[in-house]
Design a protein around this motif. Structure first.
Motif, short mmCIF file in Angstrom:
data_model
loop_
_atom_site.label_atom_id
_atom_site.label_comp_id
_atom_site.label_asym_id
_atom_site.label_seq_id
_atom_site.Cartn_x
_atom_site.Cartn_y
_atom_site.Cartn_z
N TRP A 58 18.79 54.97 68.87
CA TRP A 58 17.94 55.16 67.69
C TRP A 58 18.81 55.68 66.55
CZ3 TRP A 58 15.82 56.85 72.45
CH2 TRP A 58 14.69 56.14 72.87
N THR A 59 18.56 55.15 65.36
CA THR A 59 19.23 55.64 64.16
C THR A 59 18.21 56.43 63.36
OG1 THR A 59 20.64 53.68 64.13
CG2 THR A 59 20.56 55.00 62.13
N LEU A 60 18.43 57.73 63.26
CA LEU A 60 17.50 58.64 62.60
C LEU A 60 18.15 59.21 61.35
CD1 LEU A 60 16.51 60.32 65.92
CD2 LEU A 60 14.89 59.06 64.52
N TYR A 71 23.03 58.88 64.88
CA TYR A 71 22.89 57.85 65.90
C TYR A 71 22.76 58.56 67.24
CZ TYR A 71 24.63 54.70 62.28
OH TYR A 71 24.80 53.99 61.12
N GLN A 87 22.72 60.39 58.48
CA GLN A 87 22.25 59.58 59.60
C GLN A 87 22.76 60.13 60.92
OE1 GLN A 87 23.38 55.47 58.58
NE2 GLN A 87 21.19 55.02 58.50
N SER A 129 13.38 60.49 59.76
CA SER A 129 12.79 59.17 59.57
C SER A 129 13.48 58.16 60.47
CB SER A 129 12.88 58.73 58.12
OG SER A 129 14.22 58.50 57.74
N TRP A 130 12.68 57.25 60.96
CA TRP A 130 13.17 56.12 61.76
C TRP A 130 12.48 54.88 61.20
CZ3 TRP A 130 10.10 52.94 64.96
CH2 TRP A 130 10.80 51.99 65.70
N GLN A 131 13.29 53.91 60.76
CA GLN A 131 12.77 52.73 60.05
C GLN A 131 11.89 53.20 58.89
OE1 GLN A 131 11.31 49.71 62.79
NE2 GLN A 131 13.30 49.53 63.76
N PRO A 145 11.30 56.34 68.58
CA PRO A 145 11.99 57.33 69.38
C PRO A 145 11.01 58.15 70.22
CG PRO A 145 12.01 57.92 67.06
CD PRO A 145 11.49 56.53 67.14
#
Length: 665
Positions: A562-564, A554, A552, A495-497, A456
């Motif tokens: 991005w999914t955070l 989106y 979560q 967090s992302w991934q 991101p």
């Protein structure tokens, strides 16, 4: 004559057929599996019948259950859509024997064109150009290897009975042929029930151009121009357009005549598509004939002004074709893309999960053929195509711009899709110039950033942090009010991934200051409504879309999603690292092969398990050298996403991890 049509399919094509059928005054019947009980096509029909459990072999491929549904509802006609039983001659014959009108070609044409081997022989006899190759009855590996040497490399292995890229392999050398024959046979047998193969000389970097044909039972046959389907991945079409930017009037006339000749040679009736490969010299070769409506038929409808499903229903009712050849005119340009539930950054792995928010972008010249709605769940049992997005314009460039913008502005949160990948193709210079061949993705697109996970941006992180802070305080702006001190910063951890971002958010009366580990972003939240946000950063006003589901968030910005996850109050967790030795399911599916056993020594990159999901085989490979110490995977097992399938004791782990080394005292 018929009055009620059962659509023996699901998803967007079932909804699309129902739309025309109802407009023509026909009642419609849907069939559905237990997994599709709440699907859009079920709600769109006048009546619906459950035909079995989720697996296609127990539902959508059960011809007897579908015919029983027709009898129970009084349906006197059946539209097969595409896929499933649409090109099954036995099913078409069973419909006729049951007194149900099959809205498709005669069984003889389906049988002939359903075999790449037999259809190629028939086209040679009809004078239609074909690719040099082998299409004989002798199917032993030894005979195929001998014929391959005669044809020369590179060559194509193709499943005689099917399409969609399954059972198809490009072979560059003699050394790889035997293994590829084995894989092609296995995939063809699993997908089509037949492991018969043909071999063809590989036509290097051709155009894939197909001709839409129609025939009636009164001896009339016409073509409705061409579609260019050259951009393909794993031999599956990604972008389709009409007319082809490569076409000339003279070539269109020659290919159209050849396609009509192909249809007439097998006594065709209804809608069909004759597919060709066209080389750089504009020489064309018969590839196959699809005896059904094509996925990409909307682009032909857009440039001809005709409803091809309406033509199908009229021909099936015994009427002559609505137009003669000289009455068919092409106007404007249309482009279609296939929106799939797949992750382009992970080798296009099919995805499953919920559709939390689906909002197609509005605009002139746009059309959406879709089988999903907000609240739907994408299961592992069926093809991952969710929708088709089509744009029409006076020129190719206008259609291209409209389609790219529609993809970037449409919202689909929840399940991962290939939307950004599609938009990037449409904005690529080679596509813009009309120069894309079947080699486009490999030759021009292999390093595109849509194929890699992109972290991101600072603006996206700042927006996410501000939205989390806004949500945490009752969705009301935090005003510092009367105070002798400045507002304090609140810590936030996103967090992302597998990466975590520590941030600090300071709210003011009309904006947020966000600290990203020393980098500062100041932004204003200007206006919020259902899932959409107007904001200002660096003096520029922009919009983004978002959706919150538990912890979560989106976030869609600049066409990318991005999914955070909010980790502000969660303990740190470990994730499976590269080289961990753990092999987990990449998606929900079924195990079809386990080529190793406990105790085997394996190397990094070696296939340990083969998973079948969404009609494709997915080899799962070792991420390190070592010995197989656990192997819960078994052939036939149904598994869930990230379920442990195999475990390797990684070799030389002590030398890789300094913390495990002995120390002296």
């Amino acid at each position: 004559m018929f009055s009620k049509i059962l659509i023996a399919n699901r998803g967007e094509i079932a909804v699309r057929v129902m739309r025309t059928a109802r407009a023509m005054g026909y009642r419609t019947v849907a069939v559905y599996s237990e997994a599709d009980a709440d699907a859009l096509h079920v709600h769109a029909a006048d009546e619906a019948v459950c035909i079995g459990p989720a697996p296609v072999g127990e539902s959508y491929l059960r011809g007897e259950a579908i015919l029983d549904a027709a009898r129970r509802t009084g349906a006197d006609a059946l539209h097969p859509g595409y896929g499933f039983l649409s090109e099954n001659a036995g099913f078409a014959k069973a419909c006729e024997e049951a007194g149900i009108v099959f809205i498709g070609p005669p069984t003889g044409a389906i049988e002939l064109m359903g075999s790449k081997r037999l259809s190629k022989i028939a086209m040679q006899e009809a004078g239609v150009p074909t690719v040099p190759g082998y299409q004989g009855e002798e199917q032993s590996d030894e005979r195929l290897i001998e014929e391959a040497a005669r044809i020369g490399y590179p060559l194509m292995i193709k499943a005689s009975a099917g399409g969609g890229g399954r059972g198809m392999r490009l072979v560059a050398s003699h050394e790889a042929l035997r293994d590829e024959l084995k894989r092609a046979r296995s995939e063809a047998r699993n997908a089509f029930g037949s492991d018969e193969l043909i071999l063809e000389r590989a036509v290097i970097e051709p155009r894939h151009i197909e001709i839409q044909v129609f025939a009636d039972q009164h001896g009339n046959a016409v073509h409705l121009g061409e579609r260019d389907c050259s951009i393909q991945r794993r031999h599956q079409k990604v972008v389709e357009e009409a007319p082809s930017p490569f076409m000339t009037p003279e070539l269109r006339e020659r290919m159209g005549e050849a396609a009509v000749r192909a249809a007439q040679s097998c006594g065709y009736r209804g809608a069909g598509t004759v597919e060709f490969l066209v080389d750089s010299n504009r020489d064309f070769y018969f590839l196959e004939m699809n005896t059904r409506l094509q996925v990409e038929h909307p682009v032909t409808e857009s440039i001809t002004g005709q409803d091809l499903v309406e033509w199908q229903l009229r021909v099936a009712a015994g009427e002559p074709l609505p137009l003669k050849q000289d009455e068919i005119a092409l106007a404007g340009h249309a482009i279609e893309v296939r929106l799939y539930a797949e992750d382009a950054t992970q080798h296009f792995t099919p995805q499953t999960g919920p559709v939390l928010d689906w909002r197609p972008a509005a605009g002139q010249g746009l059309r959406y053929d879709t089988g999903i709605r907000t609240g739907a769940v994408v299961s592992p049992f069926y093809d991952p195509m969710l929708a088709k997005v089509i744009a029409t314009g006076r020129t190719r460039e206008e259609a291209r711009r409209r389609l790219a913008m529609a993809l970037e502005d449409s919202v689909l949160f929840g399940v991962t899709t290939n939307r950004h990948f599609l938009a990037r193709i449409l904005r690529h210079p080679v596509f813009i110039e009309g120069g894309a061949t079947t080699a486009f993705l490999d030759s021009h697109f292999s390093d595109d950033d849509s194929l890699q996970p992109v972290p991101p941006t600072d603006t996206a992180l700042a927006l996410a942090a501000a939205l989390q802070d806004h949500h945490a305080h009752g969705n009301r702006p935090r005003h510092p009010g009367w105070s002798n001190s400045l507002p304090s910063a609140s810590p936030c951890r996103l967090s992302w991934q597998d990466k975590t971002y520590p941030l600090k958010v300071t709210p003011f009366a009309n904006h947020f200051d966000v600290d990203l580990n020393g980098r500062q972003v100041a932004l204003k939240l200007l206006h919020m409504d259902s899932g959409s946000l107007a904001f200002e950063v660096n003096g520029v006003r922009q919009r983004c879309q978002y959706h919150r589901a538990g912890d979560q968030l989106y976030l869609q910005l600049d066409g990318r999603v991005w999914t955070l996850r909010d980790q502000s109050h969660a303990p740190a967790t470990a994730t499976d690292a590269a080289g961990s030795g753990r092999v987990v399911a990449s998606m929900d599916g079924a195990i079809i092969d386990v080529p190793v056993t406990l105790g085997d020594r394996v190397t990094r990159g070696q296939t340990l398990v083969v998973l079948e999901a969404m009609k494709m085989e997915h080899p799962l490979k070792a991420d390190a050298d070592g010995v197989v110490t656990a192997l819960p995977a078994q052939v036939g097992m149904q598994v869930k996403l990230r379920q442990l399938l195999a475990e390797i004791q990684v070799e030389a782990i002590a030398s890789q991890d300094p913390s495990l080394k002995e120390t002296s005292t």
